[in-house]
Design a protein around this motif. Structure first.
Motif, short mmCIF file in Angstrom:
data_model
loop_
_atom_site.label_atom_id
_atom_site.label_comp_id
_atom_site.label_asym_id
_atom_site.label_seq_id
_atom_site.Cartn_x
_atom_site.Cartn_y
_atom_site.Cartn_z
N ARG A 126 0.80 -1.22 0.00
CA ARG A 126 0.00 0.00 0.00
C ARG A 126 0.84 1.27 0.00
O ARG A 126 0.32 2.36 -0.24
CB ARG A 126 -0.92 0.01 1.23
CG ARG A 126 -2.09 -0.94 1.11
CD ARG A 126 -2.80 -1.16 2.43
NE ARG A 126 -3.11 0.08 3.12
CZ ARG A 126 -3.57 0.12 4.37
NH1 ARG A 126 -3.77 -1.02 5.04
NH2 ARG A 126 -3.83 1.28 4.95
N ARG A 127 2.13 1.16 0.25
CA ARG A 127 2.95 2.36 0.43
C ARG A 127 3.14 3.18 -0.85
O ARG A 127 3.04 4.41 -0.80
CB ARG A 127 4.31 1.97 1.03
CG ARG A 127 4.19 1.48 2.47
CD ARG A 127 5.54 1.23 3.10
NE ARG A 127 5.39 0.70 4.45
CZ ARG A 127 6.40 0.46 5.26
NH1 ARG A 127 7.64 0.69 4.85
NH2 ARG A 127 6.17 -0.03 6.47
N PRO A 128 3.45 2.58 -2.02
CA PRO A 128 3.63 3.41 -3.22
C PRO A 128 2.39 4.22 -3.57
O PRO A 128 2.48 5.42 -3.85
CB PRO A 128 3.97 2.39 -4.31
CG PRO A 128 4.52 1.22 -3.58
CD PRO A 128 3.75 1.17 -2.30
N ALA A 129 1.21 3.57 -3.55
CA ALA A 129 -0.03 4.28 -3.88
C ALA A 129 -0.31 5.36 -2.84
O ALA A 129 -0.73 6.47 -3.19
CB ALA A 129 -1.19 3.29 -3.95
N LYS A 130 -0.08 5.05 -1.58
CA LYS A 130 -0.32 6.02 -0.51
C LYS A 130 0.58 7.24 -0.69
O LYS A 130 0.14 8.38 -0.52
CB LYS A 130 -0.07 5.36 0.85
CG LYS A 130 -0.25 6.29 2.04
CD LYS A 130 0.00 5.55 3.34
CE LYS A 130 -0.05 6.50 4.51
NZ LYS A 130 -1.38 7.12 4.68
N ARG A 131 1.85 7.02 -1.04
CA ARG A 131 2.79 8.12 -1.22
C ARG A 131 2.37 9.00 -2.40
O ARG A 131 2.39 10.23 -2.31
CB ARG A 131 4.19 7.56 -1.44
CG ARG A 131 5.30 8.63 -1.45
CD ARG A 131 6.68 8.01 -1.58
NE ARG A 131 6.99 7.16 -0.44
CZ ARG A 131 7.13 5.84 -0.50
NH1 ARG A 131 6.97 5.20 -1.66
NH2 ARG A 131 7.41 5.13 0.57
N PHE A 132 1.98 8.37 -3.50
CA PHE A 132 1.56 9.14 -4.68
C PHE A 132 0.31 9.96 -4.39
O PHE A 132 0.23 11.14 -4.74
CB PHE A 132 1.32 8.20 -5.86
CG PHE A 132 0.76 8.90 -7.07
CD1 PHE A 132 1.58 9.67 -7.88
CD2 PHE A 132 -0.60 8.81 -7.38
CE1 PHE A 132 1.06 10.33 -8.99
CE2 PHE A 132 -1.12 9.46 -8.48
CZ PHE A 132 -0.29 10.23 -9.29
N ILE A 133 -0.69 9.33 -3.76
CA ILE A 133 -1.94 10.02 -3.46
C ILE A 133 -1.70 11.20 -2.52
O ILE A 133 -2.25 12.29 -2.71
CB ILE A 133 -2.94 9.02 -2.83
CG1 ILE A 133 -3.42 8.02 -3.88
CG2 ILE A 133 -4.13 9.75 -2.22
CD1 ILE A 133 -4.24 6.88 -3.33
N THR A 134 -0.83 11.00 -1.52
CA THR A 134 -0.55 12.07 -0.56
C THR A 134 0.14 13.24 -1.25
O THR A 134 -0.18 14.41 -0.98
CB THR A 134 0.33 11.54 0.58
OG1 THR A 134 -0.37 10.46 1.25
CG2 THR A 134 0.62 12.63 1.60
#
Length: 286
Positions: A126-134
């Protein structure tokens, strides 16, 4: 009542009792009157039975599962306290942080428990998507956002209610209220916390929820700061038009003038639409 703690619970039989047990001594430290409202969101695993056996909380039951955001809105509507705190029922957030969040809220409209502490358990997938969204949300808001969708925060009730018409019934509730309050100029503070491994099974659907988050951030950006959405699209179209104009000459020996003209003119129209939308937003006082 000065503070209402809202806890949405859907199939959280594995962790809800422990969360409430750890929360109660922290509430005793608060120098204000409080209540705990647990919204049982149509669980099928016995969560409701556990909650009905705890006499110091108020339980509101949805007959069917309506969603995380819907449960939070039900809890907020049911209380008249000027401040609301929200907390997940899965044991991932440190309940002992609540008194500090309440203290920091004295000169803020929202205090977010930011999952940026020394020990943060977020699955790698979940970290890559979370970083991009943030980062995308930070671009829309015009400032760095340490944690976009933390499920633990203290908020001024009147401000949250102002955005009820925007807040979705799903997991995007916290994302939306964060972005809405930031872009509308409210005072938002962040307090770093640790984030633990959850009890029970996660309800997050990585691909579907990531797409929903992106769509929601774009819609919120269009509502508050439309030029920040229209301008990049216009710029990309303009660059593509120039690339076709010069690239076709070097590659094919002729200029693809029709394609280049369409791209460049579309870029101009998108930019004009963005400027018009921005003017409408500014004139409306948003």
């Amino acid at each position: 009542m000065e503070l209402s703690i809202i806890i949405p619970a859907y199939n959280e039989a594995a962790g809800i009792a422990s969360v409430l047990e750890r929360l109660r001594p922290q509430l005793a430290k608060l120098e204000l009157t409080w209540e705990v409202v647990v919204v049982e969101d149509g669980s099928t695993d016995g969560t409701g039975g556990i909650l009905r056996g705890i006499d110091w909380i108020r339980v509101i039951e949805h007959p069917v599962n309506l969603g995380y955001g819907a449960a939070l809105k039900t809890g907020i509507r049911s209380s008249e306290a000027p401040w609301v705190a929200i907390l997940d029922a899965d044991g991932t957030y440190p309940e002992q942080t609540l008194p500090e969040l309440v203290r920091l809220a004295a000169d803020a409209d929202m205090v977010v428990a930011s999952r940026t502490g020394a020990s943060v358990h977020i699955p790698l997938i979940r970290r890559p998507a979370k970083r991009f969204i943030t980062r995308f949300a930070g671009y829309i808001a015009g400032r760095r956002i340490p944690d976009l969708n933390s499920g633990m925060r203290v908020m001024r009730r009147a401000v949250v209610e102002k955005f009820f018409h925007l807040l979705p019934d799903g997991f995007s509730f916290t994302t939306t209220i964060t972005l809405a309050m930031l872009v509308d100029g409210y005072r938002v503070k962040y307090h770093p916390i640790d984030y633990h491994k959850r009890a029970g099974k996660s309800k997050i659907r990585p691909i579907r929820d990531t797409m929903n988050f992106l769509s929601l951030i774009t819609r919120t950006g269009l509502y508050f700061r439309p030029l920040k959405v229209f301008f990049p699209v216009s710029l990309v179209l303009f660059i593509l038009g120039l690339a076709v104009l010069f690239g076709s000459w070097h590659v094919f020996g002729r200029i693809m003038d029709s394609t280049a003209t369409i791209l460049i003119m579309t870029a101009v129209q998108v930019l004009a639409l963005g400027l018009l939308a921005e003017l409408v937003v500014r004139r409306s006082g948003r």
